[in-house]
Design a protein around this motif. Structure first.
Motif, short mmCIF file in Angstrom:
data_model
loop_
_atom_site.label_atom_id
_atom_site.label_comp_id
_atom_site.label_asym_id
_atom_site.label_seq_id
_atom_site.Cartn_x
_atom_site.Cartn_y
_atom_site.Cartn_z
N GLY A 175 0.91 -1.21 0.06
CA GLY A 175 -0.11 -0.09 0.15
C GLY A 175 0.91 1.39 0.14
O GLY A 175 1.96 1.44 0.57
N GLY A 176 0.30 2.29 -0.56
CA GLY A 176 0.82 3.62 -0.47
C GLY A 176 1.81 3.93 -1.48
O GLY A 176 2.32 5.19 -1.48
N VAL A 177 2.14 3.13 -2.37
CA VAL A 177 3.26 3.45 -3.54
C VAL A 177 2.47 3.87 -4.60
O VAL A 177 1.91 2.94 -5.41
CB VAL A 177 4.05 2.36 -3.58
N ILE A 178 2.25 5.29 -4.99
CA ILE A 178 1.91 5.52 -6.26
C ILE A 178 2.95 5.63 -7.34
O ILE A 178 3.98 6.65 -6.98
CB ILE A 178 1.07 6.93 -6.12
N PRO A 179 2.66 5.09 -8.33
CA PRO A 179 3.96 5.26 -9.38
C PRO A 179 4.00 6.51 -9.84
O PRO A 179 3.28 7.42 -10.11
CB PRO A 179 3.26 4.64 -10.56
N ALA A 180 5.51 6.98 -9.81
CA ALA A 180 6.03 8.12 -10.28
C ALA A 180 6.12 8.44 -11.79
O ALA A 180 6.25 7.37 -12.28
CB ALA A 180 7.26 8.43 -9.55
N GLU A 181 5.90 9.66 -11.73
CA GLU A 181 5.92 9.81 -13.49
C GLU A 181 7.45 9.64 -13.91
O GLU A 181 7.41 8.89 -15.10
CB GLU A 181 5.54 11.50 -13.43
N ASN A 182 8.38 10.40 -13.33
CA ASN A 182 9.84 9.73 -13.56
C ASN A 182 10.46 8.82 -12.54
O ASN A 182 10.36 9.32 -11.31
CB ASN A 182 10.63 11.05 -13.95
N SER A 183 11.14 7.89 -12.92
CA SER A 183 11.83 7.14 -11.94
C SER A 183 13.19 6.76 -12.59
O SER A 183 13.36 6.41 -13.58
CB SER A 183 11.07 6.06 -11.28
N LYS A 184 14.21 6.61 -11.55
CA LYS A 184 15.41 6.16 -11.88
C LYS A 184 15.68 4.83 -11.88
O LYS A 184 15.27 4.45 -10.79
CB LYS A 184 16.73 7.05 -11.19
N VAL A 185 16.11 4.19 -12.76
CA VAL A 185 16.66 2.51 -12.62
C VAL A 185 17.74 2.44 -12.91
O VAL A 185 18.38 3.48 -13.72
CB VAL A 185 15.59 1.61 -13.28
N PRO A 186 18.68 1.27 -12.53
CA PRO A 186 19.95 1.14 -13.10
C PRO A 186 20.11 1.41 -14.68
O PRO A 186 21.05 1.96 -15.06
CB PRO A 186 20.48 -0.22 -12.44
N GLU A 187 19.02 1.05 -15.43
CA GLU A 187 19.33 0.99 -16.75
C GLU A 187 19.11 2.50 -17.23
O GLU A 187 19.36 2.76 -18.55
CB GLU A 187 18.43 0.16 -17.54
N GLY A 188 18.63 3.45 -16.65
CA GLY A 188 18.41 4.95 -16.87
C GLY A 188 17.18 5.36 -16.27
O GLY A 188 16.64 4.83 -15.29
N GLU A 189 16.47 6.54 -17.06
CA GLU A 189 15.33 7.12 -16.54
C GLU A 189 13.88 6.59 -17.06
O GLU A 189 13.99 6.42 -18.31
CB GLU A 189 15.60 8.54 -16.59
N LEU A 190 13.04 6.31 -16.40
CA LEU A 190 11.90 5.79 -16.95
C LEU A 190 10.96 6.74 -17.05
O LEU A 190 10.96 7.60 -15.62
CB LEU A 190 11.42 4.49 -16.18
N HIS A 191 9.94 6.77 -17.83
CA HIS A 191 9.01 7.96 -17.86
C HIS A 191 7.58 7.36 -17.96
O HIS A 191 7.51 6.29 -18.97
CB HIS A 191 9.13 8.99 -19.15
N LEU A 192 6.53 7.53 -17.23
CA LEU A 192 5.48 7.13 -17.28
C LEU A 192 4.32 8.29 -17.78
O LEU A 192 4.21 9.19 -16.84
CB LEU A 192 4.96 6.52 -15.82
N PRO A 193 3.60 8.22 -18.60
CA PRO A 193 2.61 9.23 -19.21
C PRO A 193 1.58 9.20 -17.97
O PRO A 193 0.88 8.47 -17.70
CB PRO A 193 2.14 8.64 -20.37
N PRO A 194 1.35 10.71 -17.41
CA PRO A 194 0.43 10.94 -16.33
C PRO A 194 -0.97 10.58 -16.77
O PRO A 194 -1.14 10.82 -18.19
CB PRO A 194 1.02 12.14 -15.79
N LEU A 195 -1.65 10.64 -15.98
CA LEU A 195 -3.32 10.41 -16.33
C LEU A 195 -3.55 11.97 -16.65
O LEU A 195 -3.18 12.96 -15.89
CB LEU A 195 -4.22 10.10 -15.15
N LEU A 196 -4.64 12.23 -17.39
CA LEU A 196 -5.26 13.46 -17.63
C LEU A 196 -6.36 13.91 -16.46
O LEU A 196 -6.55 12.93 -15.59
CB LEU A 196 -6.03 13.36 -19.11
N HIS A 197 -6.78 15.14 -16.30
CA HIS A 197 -7.65 15.34 -15.06
C HIS A 197 -8.99 14.42 -15.59
O HIS A 197 -9.38 14.01 -14.45
CB HIS A 197 -7.95 16.86 -15.42
N HIS A 198 -9.50 14.26 -16.53
CA HIS A 198 -10.62 13.38 -16.52
C HIS A 198 -10.64 12.76 -17.93
O HIS A 198 -9.89 13.36 -18.99
CB HIS A 198 -11.82 14.16 -16.59
N VAL A 199 -11.34 11.64 -18.13
CA VAL A 199 -11.36 10.81 -19.45
C VAL A 199 -12.26 11.73 -20.65
O VAL A 199 -13.17 12.33 -20.14
CB VAL A 199 -12.25 9.55 -19.15
#
Lengths: 323, 139
Positions: A125-149
C-alpha cells in the motif's frame, strides 16, 4: 500494390475488445485486405512510434482509433495520427462517446490513484507510481493521467463515428466496406432508432411499480425486460446492434450510446424511466409515497451513463458542493 | 460575492403556474428580476436535458413549477415530474452539483402571492450558494 488504400488501427485507453472485434468479421477480413494494406497496428504488428513519425503527413487513408483518452500518451498519439491520416474513424464506444472508463470521471484523478494504490486490496500500500523514476538502466517515464477521461472528438476532429462495445460483426459487415469506399457521412453509422425499436420482446402498456436487481428476478424470455421490473437501457440507446442482449434475456446496458442527434443519454433515460414508473391509484397518494418508486432505481448515474459520461452535458464531477 | 446576481431559469406550466405568475403581476406583487421564465405546456415536458443545458449555458439555479398534484391538466403529468426531478437531483449530486440548485414547486393559477414568495426564496437561496461555475478545469 500502390493503388491500395492504407489503413491503420490504434488503441488508447481500451480493453482490447475493439481490436479483437476487427477479426469478428471472419473471412470478410480477406476482402478488407484485398482493398487495403494495414500499415499501422500496434496490437498485431510491431511498429514503433518513430516509424509513425517518419511517415508523410496524410499518408494513411483511414485510421481506426479505439479507446478513450485517459493519459497524455493517448492525447499525443491521436494528435500525431490526425496529422498522418486523411480520415479518422472513432471506432467503438470509448472513442466515440467516452466509454466505460468514463465512469472514472465521477471521481478526481487523485481519488482514483489513492483507491487504486492505497487500499487494503493492494499488497504494498501507499506506493503511487511516479511520473519519472531512475533505475540502473536509465530514467523511466510514465505518461500521467489527464484530469478526466475524454472522448476522441474532444482532442481531434473525427470524420466518422462507429459506436458499439465493441462494434458487432453485423455493424462492421455493413459499415467497413462503406467506410473504405468513402461512402458514409459523419453520423451515418449511429442509428436513429433505439434498441427497443429492434427488440423482439413483447411490450405492454403498463406502469412499472418497482425495479428489481436482475439476480432477484426470474425473467420471462418473451416479455419486455423493463416491463418485468428490471432496468433496461433500450429506450435511450441507439440500435443497429439488433438487440442481441434483450433477445437472450439480458437487459440492454446502453453500450451503443445515445441515438443520433441526442446529446445526453443519461438524461434521456431518466426522462423515459420517470414516465413509465408508477403505481395504480397515485391520485390518492402523498408526494413522498410517489417518490418511493424512484428509490428502487439503483445508482441512476452509474447505470444511465455507463458508457457515455465523458460526452454528456456535465462530463465530469464538478466542485460545487462544499463541506 | 456581494454583487453576484444569480440567473435562474423557471419552467412554468401553461395551465397553472404561468397563470400564477400572471396573477402576481396583476396584483403588483414584488419579486426579484433574476428569474427568467419559460412557458411549457406541462411540467413533465421539462426533460432533464433542458435542465442540464440551462446549467451548462450559465444558469445558477433551475426551478420547475407545475399544477398541484391531482390538478394536472393532463391527469398524471406532474406525477411524472415528481419522479423525474427526484431521480435527476440524485444524478446532479453525483456530478458534484449542489442539489439546492434545482427545485420543484407547485403553484396554481390562484397563487400569485406564492409565486412571488417562491421566486424571492429561490433567488436568495442561490445568492447564498454563489455562482455555479462550470467553466472547464484545465489540466
Amino acid at each position: 500494390m500502390s493503388d491500395k488504400l492504407k489503413i491503420g488501427f490504434y488503441w488508447c485507453a481500451a480493453c482490447g475488445g475493439c481490436e479483437i472485434s476487427v477479426l469478428d468479421i471472419d473471412e470478410m477480413i480477406l476482402d478488407v485486405v484485398e482493398l487495403a494494406d494495414i500499415v499501422f497496428w500496434p496490437c498485431a504488428m510491431d511498429p514503433k512510434y518513430e516509424d509513425l513519425r517518419a511517415m508523410e503527413d496524410g499518408s494513411i487513408d483511414v485510421i481506426f482509433i479505439n479507446g478513450s483518452i485517459r493519459s497524455t500518451e493517448n492525447e499525443e498519439m491521436v494528435k500525431l495520427l490526425r496529422e498522418k491520416s486523411k480520415k479518422v474513424v472513432a471506432y467503438g464506444s470509448c472513442s466515440s462517446i467516452g466509454g466505460l472508463f468514463g465512469l472514472g470521471n465521477l471521481y478526481s484523478k487523485e481519488e482514483l490513484l489513492e483507491y487504486g494504490y492505497n487500499t487494503p486490496s493492494t499488497e504494498e500500500g501507499g506506493v503511487i507510481p511516479a511520473e519519472n523514476s531512475k533505475v540502473p538502466e536509465g530514467e523511466l517515464h510514465l505518461p500521467p493521467l489527464l484530469h478526466h477521461v475524454r472522448s476522441l472528438d474532444e482532442i481531434i476532429e473525427v470524420d466518422i463515428y462507429l459506436p458499439g462495445c465493441p462494434p458487432l460483426p453485423n455493424q462492421l459487415k455493413e459499415g467497413l466496406p462503406l467506410i473504405l469506399e468513402g461512402k458514409v457521412g459523419k453520423y451515418d453509422l449511429v442509428s436513429q432508432k433505439s434498441v427497443c425499436d429492434e427488440c423482439p420482446l413483447e411490450r405492454e402498456e403498463k406502469k412499472i411499480p418497482r425495479l428489481y436487481p436482475i439476480q432477484e428476478m426470474m425473467l420471462d424470455p418473451e416479455r419486455c425486460i423493463l416491463d418485468q421490473g428490471v432496468l433496461c437501457m433500450g429506450p435511450a440507446t441507439a440500435g443497429m446492434c439488433e438487440a442481441p442482449c434483450p433477445s437472450v434475456g439480458h437487459p440492454c446496458i446502453g453500450c451503443n450510446g445515445p441515438v443520433r442527434g441526442v446529446k445526453d443519454q443519461g438524461a434521456r433515460m431518466a426522462s423515459a424511466l420517470a414516465s413509465v414508473l408508477g403505481v395504480e391509484g397515485e391520485e390518492r397518494m402523498e408526494e413522498s409515497e410517489i417518490i418511493d418508486v424512484v428509490k428502487s432505481v439503483r445508482d441512476p448515474t452509474g447505470s444511465f451513463y455507463r458508457f457515455s459520461l465523458p460526452k454528456s452535458y456535465l462530463r465530469y464531477k464538478r466542485r460545487d458542493i462544499h463541506g | 460575492m456581494a454583487d453576484f446576481e444569480p440567473k435562474i431559469i423557471v419552467f412554468l406550466c401553461n395551465w397553472c403556474s404561468y397563470g400564477g405568475g400572471d396573477l402576481a403581476g396583476v396584483n403588483r406583487e414584488q419579486y426579484p428580476s433574476n428569474v427568467l421564465g419559460i412557458k411549457v405546456m406541462c411540467s413533465s415536458r421539462v426533460s432533464p436535458e433542458h435542465i442540464m443545458e440551462s446549467f451548462v449555458d450559465g444558469a445558477d439555479g433551475v426551478l420547475v413549477t407545475g399544477c398541484h398534484p391531482g390538478d394536472c391538466h393532463y391527469i398524471d403529468g406532474n406525477y411524472k415530474t415528481i419522479r423525474k426531478i427526484d431521480m435527476f437531483t440524485k444524478i446532479l449530486e453525483d456530478f458534484g452539483i449542489d442539489p439546492k440548485r434545482i427545485r420543484l414547486e407547485w403553484i396554481s393559477s390562484a397563487e400569485g402571492n406564492k409565486y412571488a414568495r417562491v421566486m424571492t426564496e429561490m433567488t436568495e437561496e442561490i445568492r447564498e450558494l454563489g455562482p455555479l461555475n462550470l467553466k472547464d478545469e484545465v489540466e
